[in-house]
Motif scaffolding. Structure first.
Motif, PDB file in Angstrom:
ATOM      1  N   ILE A 196      34.556  23.993  33.696  1.00 12.02           N
ATOM      2  CA  ILE A 196      33.589  24.283  32.641  1.00 12.02           C
ATOM      3  C   ILE A 196      32.373  24.982  33.246  1.00 12.02           C
ATOM      4  N   GLY A 197      32.077  26.177  32.746  1.00 12.01           N
ATOM      5  CA  GLY A 197      30.912  26.919  33.194  1.00 12.01           C
ATOM      6  C   GLY A 197      31.099  27.735  34.459  1.00 12.01           C
ATOM      7  N   ARG A 198      32.303  27.740  35.039  1.00 13.03           N
ATOM      8  CA  ARG A 198      32.503  28.462  36.296  1.00 13.03           C
ATOM      9  C   ARG A 198      33.921  29.003  36.392  1.00 13.03           C
ATOM     10  N   CYS A 199      34.033  30.234  36.858  1.00 16.96           N
ATOM     11  CA  CYS A 199      35.355  30.808  37.083  1.00 16.96           C
ATOM     12  C   CYS A 199      35.281  31.769  38.267  1.00 16.96           C
ATOM     13  N   LYS A 200      36.243  31.642  39.177  1.00 11.89           N
ATOM     14  CA  LYS A 200      36.351  32.517  40.340  1.00 11.89           C
ATOM     15  C   LYS A 200      37.675  33.267  40.225  1.00 11.89           C
ATOM     16  N   VAL A 201      37.592  34.602  40.266  1.00 11.54           N
ATOM     17  CA  VAL A 201      38.778  35.446  40.128  1.00 11.54           C
ATOM     18  C   VAL A 201      38.870  36.396  41.322  1.00 11.54           C
ATOM     19  N   ALA A 202      40.067  36.949  41.537  1.00 16.13           N
ATOM     20  CA  ALA A 202      40.274  37.841  42.674  1.00 16.13           C
ATOM     21  C   ALA A 202      41.302  38.906  42.328  1.00 16.13           C
ATOM     22  N   MET A 203      41.278  39.983  43.116  1.00 16.24           N
ATOM     23  CA  MET A 203      42.263  41.054  42.968  1.00 16.24           C
ATOM     24  C   MET A 203      42.272  41.898  44.233  1.00 16.24           C
ATOM     25  N   THR A 204      43.340  42.673  44.399  1.00 20.55           N
ATOM     26  CA  THR A 204      43.470  43.607  45.515  1.00 20.55           C
ATOM     27  C   THR A 204      43.436  45.027  44.971  1.00 20.55           C
ATOM     28  N   ILE A 205      42.673  45.897  45.620  1.00 17.15           N
ATOM     29  CA  ILE A 205      42.569  47.293  45.186  1.00 17.15           C
ATOM     30  C   ILE A 205      43.846  48.050  45.559  1.00 17.15           C
ATOM     31  N   ARG A 206      44.415  48.721  44.547  1.00 14.23           N
ATOM     32  CA  ARG A 206      45.646  49.506  44.726  1.00 14.23           C
ATOM     33  C   ARG A 206      45.323  51.002  44.711  1.00 14.23           C
ATOM     34  N   LYS A 207      46.285  51.804  45.182  1.00 16.59           N
ATOM     35  CA  LYS A 207      46.091  53.249  45.298  1.00 16.59           C
ATOM     36  C   LYS A 207      45.689  53.886  43.971  1.00 16.59           C
ATOM     37  N   GLU A 208      46.289  53.444  42.873  1.00 10.45           N
ATOM     38  CA  GLU A 208      45.989  54.063  41.574  1.00 10.45           C
ATOM     39  C   GLU A 208      44.610  53.691  41.045  1.00 10.45           C
ATOM     40  N   MET A 209      43.855  52.904  41.798  1.00 14.52           N
ATOM     41  CA  MET A 209      42.500  52.522  41.416  1.00 14.52           C
ATOM     42  C   MET A 209      41.442  53.343  42.160  1.00 14.52           C
ATOM     43  N   LEU A 210      41.896  54.312  42.972  1.00 15.82           N
ATOM     44  CA  LEU A 210      40.976  55.108  43.786  1.00 15.82           C
ATOM     45  C   LEU A 210      40.489  56.334  43.032  1.00 15.82           C
ATOM     46  N   ASN A 211      39.304  56.813  43.427  1.00 14.73           N
ATOM     47  CA  ASN A 211      38.751  58.030  42.838  1.00 14.73           C
ATOM     48  C   ASN A 211      39.090  59.237  43.724  1.00 14.73           C
ATOM     49  N   SER A 212      38.515  60.374  43.416  1.00 14.67           N
ATOM     50  CA  SER A 212      38.817  61.606  44.142  1.00 14.67           C
ATOM     51  C   SER A 212      38.324  61.596  45.589  1.00 14.67           C
ATOM     52  N   MET A 213      37.481  60.638  45.938  1.00  9.98           N
ATOM     53  CA  MET A 213      36.963  60.539  47.309  1.00  9.98           C
ATOM     54  C   MET A 213      37.706  59.486  48.128  1.00  9.98           C
ATOM     55  N   GLY A 214      38.781  58.927  47.562  1.00  8.27           N
ATOM     56  CA  GLY A 214      39.570  57.930  48.280  1.00  8.27           C
ATOM     57  C   GLY A 214      38.941  56.545  48.289  1.00  8.27           C
ATOM     58  N   LYS A 215      37.950  56.339  47.450  1.00  4.88           N
ATOM     59  CA  LYS A 215      37.292  55.034  47.321  1.00  4.88           C
ATOM     60  C   LYS A 215      37.653  54.435  45.965  1.00  4.88           C
ATOM     61  N   ALA A 216      37.487  53.131  45.849  1.00  2.17           N
ATOM     62  CA  ALA A 216      37.768  52.489  44.562  1.00  2.17           C
ATOM     63  C   ALA A 216      36.817  53.023  43.504  1.00  2.17           C
ATOM     64  N   HIS A 217      37.359  53.324  42.343  1.00  2.00           N
ATOM     65  CA  HIS A 217      36.548  53.721  41.194  1.00  2.00           C
ATOM     66  C   HIS A 217      35.570  52.585  40.902  1.00  2.00           C
ATOM     67  N   GLY A 218      34.339  52.931  40.557  1.00  2.00           N
ATOM     68  CA  GLY A 218      33.322  51.915  40.283  1.00  2.00           C
ATOM     69  C   GLY A 218      33.709  50.953  39.178  1.00  2.00           C
ATOM     70  N   GLY A 219      34.563  51.408  38.272  1.00  2.71           N
ATOM     71  CA  GLY A 219      35.001  50.549  37.175  1.00  2.71           C
ATOM     72  C   GLY A 219      35.872  49.392  37.624  1.00  2.71           C
ATOM     73  N   ILE A 220      36.408  49.474  38.841  1.00  2.91           N
ATOM     74  CA  ILE A 220      37.299  48.417  39.316  1.00  2.91           C
ATOM     75  C   ILE A 220      36.505  47.147  39.634  1.00  2.91           C
ATOM     76  N   SER A 221      35.486  47.247  40.490  1.00  7.84           N
ATOM     77  CA  SER A 221      34.691  46.054  40.801  1.00  7.84           C
ATOM     78  C   SER A 221      33.934  45.583  39.555  1.00  7.84           C
ATOM     79  N   TYR A 222      33.532  46.540  38.725  1.00  8.64           N
ATOM     80  CA  TYR A 222      32.869  46.205  37.467  1.00  8.64           C
ATOM     81  C   TYR A 222      33.799  45.368  36.580  1.00  8.64           C
ATOM     82  N   SER A 223      35.034  45.801  36.468  1.00  7.85           N
ATOM     83  CA  SER A 223      35.992  45.094  35.611  1.00  7.85           C
ATOM     84  C   SER A 223      36.300  43.700  36.132  1.00  7.85           C
ATOM     85  N   LEU A 224      36.419  43.564  37.452  1.00  5.86           N
ATOM     86  CA  LEU A 224      36.661  42.245  38.031  1.00  5.86           C
ATOM     87  C   LEU A 224      35.506  41.301  37.693  1.00  5.86           C
ATOM     88  N   ALA A 225      34.276  41.765  37.902  1.00  7.39           N
ATOM     89  CA  ALA A 225      33.105  40.935  37.610  1.00  7.39           C
ATOM     90  C   ALA A 225      33.007  40.624  36.121  1.00  7.39           C
TER      91      ALA A 225
END
Length: 135
Positions: A29-58
């Motif tokens: 109650i009142g707390r949740c911890k979630v996790a994920m691993t960044i995959r290739k299809e989550m990368l942007n044109s610079m080879g880094k994770a799209h900002g929406g990925i960490s945003y979506s996890l949070a």
């Protein structure tokens, strides 16, 4: 419905979070911890994770924790600070703690971490409706 079970129900009904590969690590109650691993299809044109990925996890951690109190809760304002660039294979953890439920609004800061390293800081405001989660 038991608040600990609500995030699991939400995840089962959430194709986007499922596509991201989000898993619930801990929930109470009142707390949740979630996790994920960044995959290739989550990368942007610079080879880094799209900002929406960490945003979506949070945002998922935020929504799950907010709903553990038993009422439908929806975010009404969110923002994020990206602190470190993320790459394919990074394992991210986000934890949301929402303790104060005295009124219709809840305020929260979620840290997104890669190991012990803070990589993003998410801030959110949630609105609690009067609708209850049901079995």
């Amino acid at each position: 419905m038991n608040g600990n079970k609500i995030p699991y129900k939400m995840l089962s009904l959430d194709p986007f979070s499922s596509w991201l590969g989000i898993e619930i690590l801990e929930c109470e109650i009142g707390r949740c911890k979630v996790a994920m691993t960044i995959r290739k299809e989550m990368l942007n044109s610079m080879g880094k994770a799209h900002g929406g990925i960490s945003y979506s996890l949070a945002d998922t951690a935020f929504g799950f924790a907010a709903n553990t109190h038993g009422k439908y809760a929806v975010s009404i304002e969110t923002s994020i600070n990206h602190i470190e660039a993320l790459i394919e294979g990074d394992y991210l953890i986000a934890e949301s703690v929402i303790e104060n439920v005295k009124n219709k609004l809840g305020f929260n800061i979620i840290e997104v971490k890669r190991g012990d390293e803070l990589v993003a800081l998410f801030k959110g405001v949630v609105y609690r409706t009067s609708k209850n989660w049901e079995e």
